[in-house]
Design an enzyme around this catalytic site. Structure first.
Site, PDB file in Angstrom:
ATOM      1  N   GLU A 248      17.821  -4.440  53.053  1.00  0.00           N
ATOM      2  CA  GLU A 248      16.998  -5.587  53.456  1.00  0.00           C
ATOM      3  C   GLU A 248      15.548  -5.185  53.702  1.00  0.00           C
ATOM      4  O   GLU A 248      14.620  -5.852  53.254  1.00  0.00           O
ATOM      5  CB  GLU A 248      17.595  -6.243  54.695  1.00  0.00           C
ATOM      6  CG  GLU A 248      16.819  -7.441  55.231  1.00  0.00           C
ATOM      7  CD  GLU A 248      16.875  -8.658  54.315  1.00  0.00           C
ATOM      8  OE1 GLU A 248      16.307  -9.696  54.683  1.00  0.00           O
ATOM      9  OE2 GLU A 248      17.481  -8.573  53.221  1.00  0.00           O
ATOM     10  N   SER A 250      13.914  -2.516  52.571  1.00  0.00           N
ATOM     11  CA  SER A 250      13.255  -2.076  51.331  1.00  0.00           C
ATOM     12  C   SER A 250      12.963  -3.253  50.413  1.00  0.00           C
ATOM     13  O   SER A 250      11.914  -3.303  49.762  1.00  0.00           O
ATOM     14  CB  SER A 250      14.128  -1.045  50.612  1.00  0.00           C
ATOM     15  OG  SER A 250      14.209   0.145  51.367  1.00  0.00           O
ATOM     16  N   CYS A 356      14.279   5.099  62.483  1.00  0.00           N
ATOM     17  CA  CYS A 356      15.070   4.826  61.282  1.00  0.00           C
ATOM     18  C   CYS A 356      15.495   6.111  60.579  1.00  0.00           C
ATOM     19  O   CYS A 356      14.665   6.933  60.193  1.00  0.00           O
ATOM     20  CB  CYS A 356      14.263   3.959  60.318  1.00  0.00           C
ATOM     21  SG  CYS A 356      15.095   3.665  58.752  1.00  0.00           S
ATOM     22  N   GLU A 365      11.813   5.080  47.610  1.00  0.00           N
ATOM     23  CA  GLU A 365      12.019   3.844  46.853  1.00  0.00           C
ATOM     24  C   GLU A 365      10.700   3.136  46.585  1.00  0.00           C
ATOM     25  O   GLU A 365      10.423   2.687  45.465  1.00  0.00           O
ATOM     26  CB  GLU A 365      12.939   2.904  47.628  1.00  0.00           C
ATOM     27  CG  GLU A 365      14.387   3.304  47.647  1.00  0.00           C
ATOM     28  CD  GLU A 365      15.217   2.305  48.423  1.00  0.00           C
ATOM     29  OE1 GLU A 365      15.132   1.096  48.123  1.00  0.00           O
ATOM     30  OE2 GLU A 365      15.946   2.712  49.350  1.00  0.00           O
TER      31      GLU A 365
END
Length: 407
Positions: A248, A250, A356, A365
């Site tokens: 979500e 990313s 995180c 990414e």
């Protein structure tokens, strides 16, 4: 007769929270006012429950590093923003909503999978996935909705590749997150959505018990489920939150970053002229967007004194990441997108023991997905008026629901 100076001091009025963004690339305008006048401010949540918000960089970091700031979702004052969030979370116990030593146990299981070295080794696989998805998007023709065709496809494909999950229905994972992450979903709706995800995962786990492969899900089964370190419900919760949180954030970052770059050709020109700028650009975009603004939900287990004020015991508190990342005391001209910003120590991924765990993968990414777009689709442009871009204002993380593009 009393003079005005002798009148009793009135407590500041509580604002309704969350506040709505007026610019997708900046926090709500009221955050600046709160930082200046009420760095520790009372708010009323959608549930009707009271809580406190913290907006200054120094205060946010100090709070998130304080072991007295509990992340345990079972605490009565936990400042849940969604209708069914606390009820479901208290039952499923996602590890991001637990305290030490429980949180420490889960984190130690996952950390080896998300080291800089391991993530760096994933770059060729991520690049191959991204190239495949660019091919698919271009082959489908324009106009196209960038969110499902690229942003969601990239983030979901990468997390599926990591876990060893088939990429047969990428929209299934998006639908699960859309329901479980909405502030308007009931406990029953969230449970139903997660139940579908857990059913899929249970089948995959049973298959890995018989025939493990070289993927994260297999390693969790072999090293932790078989040994009794994790129960099946604990493994399902851990993998479920890894999928939901990882894909979500990313997806939203990739869509919002692309929209910003489409509006700022000067920034794209910088990146074309110097592709080595991409890592710094990603960190600056993370700071500017701060899409996980209100994810750090805490309860003060004791009175906690921070420079901006006192957080009373047994009351909920929200560390506003966007407030911290746009604090002019820490970032000169915080509204400016500056790919050359020195010492960009943002807190977009949180801070402290709950920071995180997948931040290195998220950076990879974004670097690959944005860099590939700039290189392979130089004519990418918006295919709808700015006013028609559909934003997600009622989700756990801010983002874009629909973004029509052409090339």
């Amino acid at each position: 007769m009393t003079t005005p100076a002798e009148q009793p001091h009135e407590a500041p009025a509580a604002r309704d929270f969350p506040l709505r963004r007026t610019c997708p690339f900046a926090p709500p305008a009221a955050y600046a006012e709160l930082r200046a006048e009420q760095p520790v401010a009372p708010v009323t949540l959608p549930t009707g429950r009271p809580a406190w918000v913290v907006t200054r960089y120094e205060d946010v970091r100090e709070l998130l590093a304080d072991p007295r700031a509990s992340a345990d979702i079972r605490r009565p004052a936990f400042p849940a923003l969604g209708e069914g969030e606390q009820e479901v979370g208290a039952r499923l116990r996602p590890f991001i909503r637990t305290d030490a030593p429980e949180h420490t146990r889960y984190r130690r299981m996952l950390l080896p999978e998300f080291t800089v070295r391991r993530v760096r080794a994933m770059r060729p696989a991520v690049q191959a996935l991204v190239d495949e998805l660019v091919d698919t998007m271009l082959a489908g023709g324009a106009p196209a909705d960038f969110v499902p065709l690229y942003a969601n496809a990239v983030s979901t494909s990468v997390i599926c590749e990591l876990l060893g999950i088939p990429r047969e229905n990428l929209e299934f994972f998006r639908d699960v997150t859309r329901i479980s992450g909405s502030r308007h979903s009931t406990a029953e709706q969230v449970s139903e959505a997660l139940g579908g995800l857990f059913a899929l995962l249970t089948d995959l786990i049973r298959a890995r018990e018989k025939d493990p492969g070289d993927d994260l899900l297999s390693r969790l089964v072999v090293q932790h489920l078989r040994t009794g370190a994790l129960t099946l419900p604990e493994l399902l919760s851990t993998v479920g939150i890894t999928i939901n949180a990882g894909r979500e954030t990313s997806t939203n970052m990739l869509a919002l970053s692309t929209l910003l770059l489409l509006r700022r050709p000067d920034l794209v020109a910088e990146l074309r002229a110097d592709p080595a700028l991409m890592p710094a650009a990603v960190d600056e975009l993370l700071r500017v967007m701060s899409i996980a603004d209100s994810i750090p939900l805490r309860v003060a287990a004791e009175d906690i004194d921070i420079p901006g004020g006192t957080l009373p015991r047994d009351e909920g508190v929200i560390a506003l990441l966007a407030g911290a990342n746009h604090d002019p005391e820490q970032f000169a001209h915080p509204e400016r997108v500056d790919f050359h910003r020195p010492s960009n120590h943002h807190v977009a991924f949180g801070y402290g023991v709950h920071q995180c765990i997948g931040q290195h993968l998220a950076r990879l990414e974004l670097e690959v997905a944005l860099g590939t777009l700039i290189r392979r689709v130089p004519t990418l442009r918006l295919a709808e008026p700015d006013a028609e871009v559909a934003f997600k204002h009622d989700s756990a993380t801010f983002g874009i629901e629909r973004l029509m593009v052409a090339w």
